[in-house]
Write an enzyme that holds these catalytic residues in place. Structure first.
Site, mmCIF file in Angstrom:
data_model
loop_
_atom_site.group_PDB
_atom_site.id
_atom_site.type_symbol
_atom_site.label_atom_id
_atom_site.label_comp_id
_atom_site.label_asym_id
_atom_site.label_seq_id
_atom_site.Cartn_x
_atom_site.Cartn_y
_atom_site.Cartn_z
ATOM 1 N N GLU B 44 -48.941 -21.422 -3.735
ATOM 2 C CA GLU B 44 -49.568 -21.362 -2.324
ATOM 3 C C GLU B 44 -48.784 -22.510 -1.932
ATOM 4 O O GLU B 44 -49.077 -22.764 -0.994
ATOM 5 C CB GLU B 44 -50.636 -20.742 -1.984
ATOM 6 C CG GLU B 44 -51.167 -19.733 -2.314
ATOM 7 C CD GLU B 44 -52.479 -18.670 -1.592
ATOM 8 O OE1 GLU B 44 -51.666 -17.832 -0.551
ATOM 9 O OE2 GLU B 44 -53.741 -18.780 -2.198
ATOM 10 N N THR B 49 -40.905 -20.324 -2.440
ATOM 11 C CA THR B 49 -39.993 -19.629 -1.472
ATOM 12 C C THR B 49 -39.107 -20.803 -1.398
ATOM 13 O O THR B 49 -37.847 -20.331 -0.998
ATOM 14 C CB THR B 49 -41.106 -20.373 -0.243
ATOM 15 O OG1 THR B 49 -42.498 -19.657 -0.290
ATOM 16 C CG2 THR B 49 -40.469 -20.434 1.375
ATOM 17 N N ARG B 178 -45.847 -13.366 0.244
ATOM 18 C CA ARG B 178 -46.591 -13.788 -0.989
ATOM 19 C C ARG B 178 -46.458 -13.298 -1.477
ATOM 20 O O ARG B 178 -47.529 -11.742 -1.443
ATOM 21 C CB ARG B 178 -47.848 -14.393 -0.038
ATOM 22 C CG ARG B 178 -48.845 -14.477 -1.055
ATOM 23 C CD ARG B 178 -48.462 -16.024 -1.195
ATOM 24 N NE ARG B 178 -49.395 -16.535 -2.345
ATOM 25 C CZ ARG B 178 -49.164 -17.133 -3.637
ATOM 26 N NH1 ARG B 178 -48.303 -17.499 -3.999
ATOM 27 N NH2 ARG B 178 -50.388 -17.138 -4.564
ATOM 28 N N ASP B 208 -39.356 -22.370 -11.794
ATOM 29 C CA ASP B 208 -40.065 -22.255 -10.762
ATOM 30 C C ASP B 208 -41.655 -21.868 -11.958
ATOM 31 O O ASP B 208 -41.100 -20.695 -12.915
ATOM 32 C CB ASP B 208 -39.681 -20.565 -9.992
ATOM 33 C CG ASP B 208 -41.281 -20.652 -8.775
ATOM 34 O OD1 ASP B 208 -41.741 -20.731 -8.570
ATOM 35 O OD2 ASP B 208 -41.473 -19.316 -8.981
#
Lengths: 179, 386
Positions: B44, B49, B178, B208
């Site tokens: 997180e 993003t 999310r 990622d």
């Protein structure tokens, strides 16, 4: 579901046949896009998805999910020891293939596995968590992947389903892939 | 053949020049290769993003079908947010302020953590009612004491929009959606190179990864050939604990992880850029009167001018800077010959820092431009052109 083997590696996808050699009816492959449940119900779908996950380095999720499914179908006499194997493989602190779950689910599962006799359903919450993770992250990417599209098209041409592994020279695997 | 000696020196010259040509070709080849970036950071922190921003800035953005495909995820975010809050109200001994909302609360608890089968009008009405309740808001303010997604407020405030039948998520909505990442993915894109640097386009590969503890074992498999690490830190996390381990402070985990990455002998060749992310949430938190001091007592002795927010962000940067200047003293245990060589060869490395808000496209565009420039300069200086 296979049940002959009590080791956790039953579903390792070492020797998956190239499905394009013997194409499935496209109706069947198209069903895989209806939902993750559909995909996992089809043995060919499971294998193909496992292959996709291994390219993305998240194969442990499906292995765990399948192991828990298998646990549910075992005779009661083997449940406790198999449950402990699952715990060691996927959830213990030093597990070789750790699954990514939250502390609360892990703790709940630990209590069930460690206290007395774990039952068939001791991994239910952890399994639901991992299922959700596969569904929301990997599965949606799978449906958009070239790998799935190619399978669907039953492509004859050599497709370039390059996994991340092909961009790093990760010695052992590189040799395998050039063979 | 006997005549040759007089030509030999000339030949050597040609050889030499050919050699240089070859080398230049090699340089250009490496220069034309894709720049490989690896996003690292705890869970997180905002890695995915950044990937979404690259899609917006350098690929085609989100198609209509991609947007509609996000709806269930965004609705689920809304659900997990409100569900988590009301589930924690009894834990924190907070009651509903309006007794009329008890029914809505029971309705939602009955729906369960997985969300409803179908997101109906009735469902959204109940969520809306609850989100208005002062007790729910009070519990929301104490979200650092349990696990709540960062975009809870953003989505709950937009419940009317999200509940509409013809809802199409905006870029801002998609950026805030999310979803936990598992495994490792790659995106490829091209970026225009500024004329001052040589023009043309540059290929990028960006990797990622999932950030939670279990996922980190996988990272090492993609370390080779990486040009730069973008290490993403959620600065607003200073008063929260990890989802995978409720006993560990999130920012402390990020510091430990950063040190591991910084010291990894597999990443000595990679440039490291730290993204001190979630500045918007950090600012909000500090302005609401939260302080980092209870979690990092050294803040009390930190000297910097500016308001609390500015001081906090500089303090956090300092925590990371200190790790980069610290002598390599850990892990002497593995005293293999190989390790010795690596240590000898390790040179002073620079680490770059950026304050970022990954959900802000404008901010990410600016930061990306800076980082791109830096990487190009780095590569060009390595091959002696710049």
């Amino acid at each position: 579901m296979k049940d002959k083997d009590d080791d956790i590696y039953t579903y390792r996808h070492f020797n998956i046949e190239d499905p394009r050699k013997d194409p499935l009816p496209s109706r069947r492959v198209r069903r895989w896009a209806f939902g993750l449940r559909e995909l996992l119900q089809d043995s060919a779908g499971r294998e193909h998805f496992a292959k996709f996950l291994s390219k993305e380095f998240s194969g442990e999720n499906l292995k765990f999910w399948l192991a828990v499914q298998e646990l549910k179908s075992l005779p009661i006499s083997r449940v406790a020891s198999y449950a402990k194997d699952i715990w060691k493989e996927f959830l213990a602190v030093d597990a070789p293939s750790p699954v990514n779950i939250d502390a609360a689910s892990r703790e709940l599962t630990r209590v069930k596995v460690e206290s007395g006799k774990p039952d068939r359903y001791c991994f239910d919450q952890a399994q639901a968590h991992v299922y959700h993770l596969m569904k929301s992250d990997s599965y949606s990417r799978y449906l958009r992947s070239e790998m799935y599209k190619d399978y669907l098209n039953g492509a004859k041409k050599k497709t370039s389903v390059k996994g991340i592994r092909s961009i790093v020279s990760f010695t052992g695997r590189k040799e395998q892939s050039t063979n | 053949m006997r005549l040759l000696p007089c030509i030999k020196s000339y030949d050597e010259g040609v050889d030499h020049s050919k050699q240089i040509d070859r080398e230049i070709k090699e340089w250009i080849k490496t220069y034309n290769e894709a720049i490989k970036l690896l996003l690292l950071g705890t869970g997180e922190s905002g890695k995915t993003t950044i990937i979404k921003q690259m899609k917006i800035l350098h690929v085609k953005g989100f198609s209509h079908s991609e947007r509609t495909a996000m709806i269930p995820h965004i609705r689920f975010n809304t659900h997990e947010a409100i569900y988590e809050i009301i589930q924690n109200m009894p834990v924190l001994s907070i009651g509903l302020q309006n007794a009329k909302h008890v029914r809505a609360q029971q309705y939602l608890l009955k729906v369960g953590p997985e969300g409803p089968q179908e997101y109906t009008e009735e469902y959204f009405d109940n969520v809306r009612d609850l989100w208005q309740d002062a007790g729910v808001r009070e519990c929301f303010k104490r979200a650092n004491e349990y696990q709540l997604i960062d975009s809870a407020e953003y989505f709950l405030d937009r419940i009317d929009l999200i509940g509409k039948e013809d809802y199409v998520p905006s870029d801002a909505d998609i950026l805030r959606c999310r979803r936990k990442t598992t495994g490792i993915q790659k995106i490829e894109f091209k970026v225009k190179v500024p004329k001052s640097m040589h023009g043309g386009t540059q290929d990028f590969w960006m990797l990622d990864v999932g950030g939670q503890r279990g996922e980190r074992k996988k990272w090492i498999q993609v370390f080779e050939g990486i040009h730069a690490i973008w290490f993403v830190v959620a600065c607003s996390d200073f008063d929260q604990t990890l989802r995978e381990d409720n006993s560990q402070n999130r920012l402390k985990e990020a510091l430990i992880l950063f040190e591991d990455v910084w010291q990894s002998r597999f990443l000595l060749e990679a440039g490291i850029i730290v993204f001190l992310n979630k500045q918007d949430l950090l600012e909000t938190k500090i302005k609401q009167g939260r302080s980092i001091a209870p979690y990092f007592p050294k803040y009390n002795h930190f000297e910097a001018s500016g308001d609390e927010y500015t001081r906090t962000k500089l303090f956090i940067r300092n925590l990371f800077v200190n790790l980069t200047t610290k002598k390599r003293e850990r892990r002497h245990i593995i005293a293999s010959a190989e390790r010795f060589v690596v240590l000898e060869a390790s040179r002073a490395r620079e680490c770059y820092f950026h304050f970022t808000t990954a959900t802000d496209t404008h901010n990410v565009r600016t930061v990306f431009r800076d980082v791109h420039q830096m990487i190009l300069t780095h590569i060009l200086s390595n091959i002696g052109v710049y």
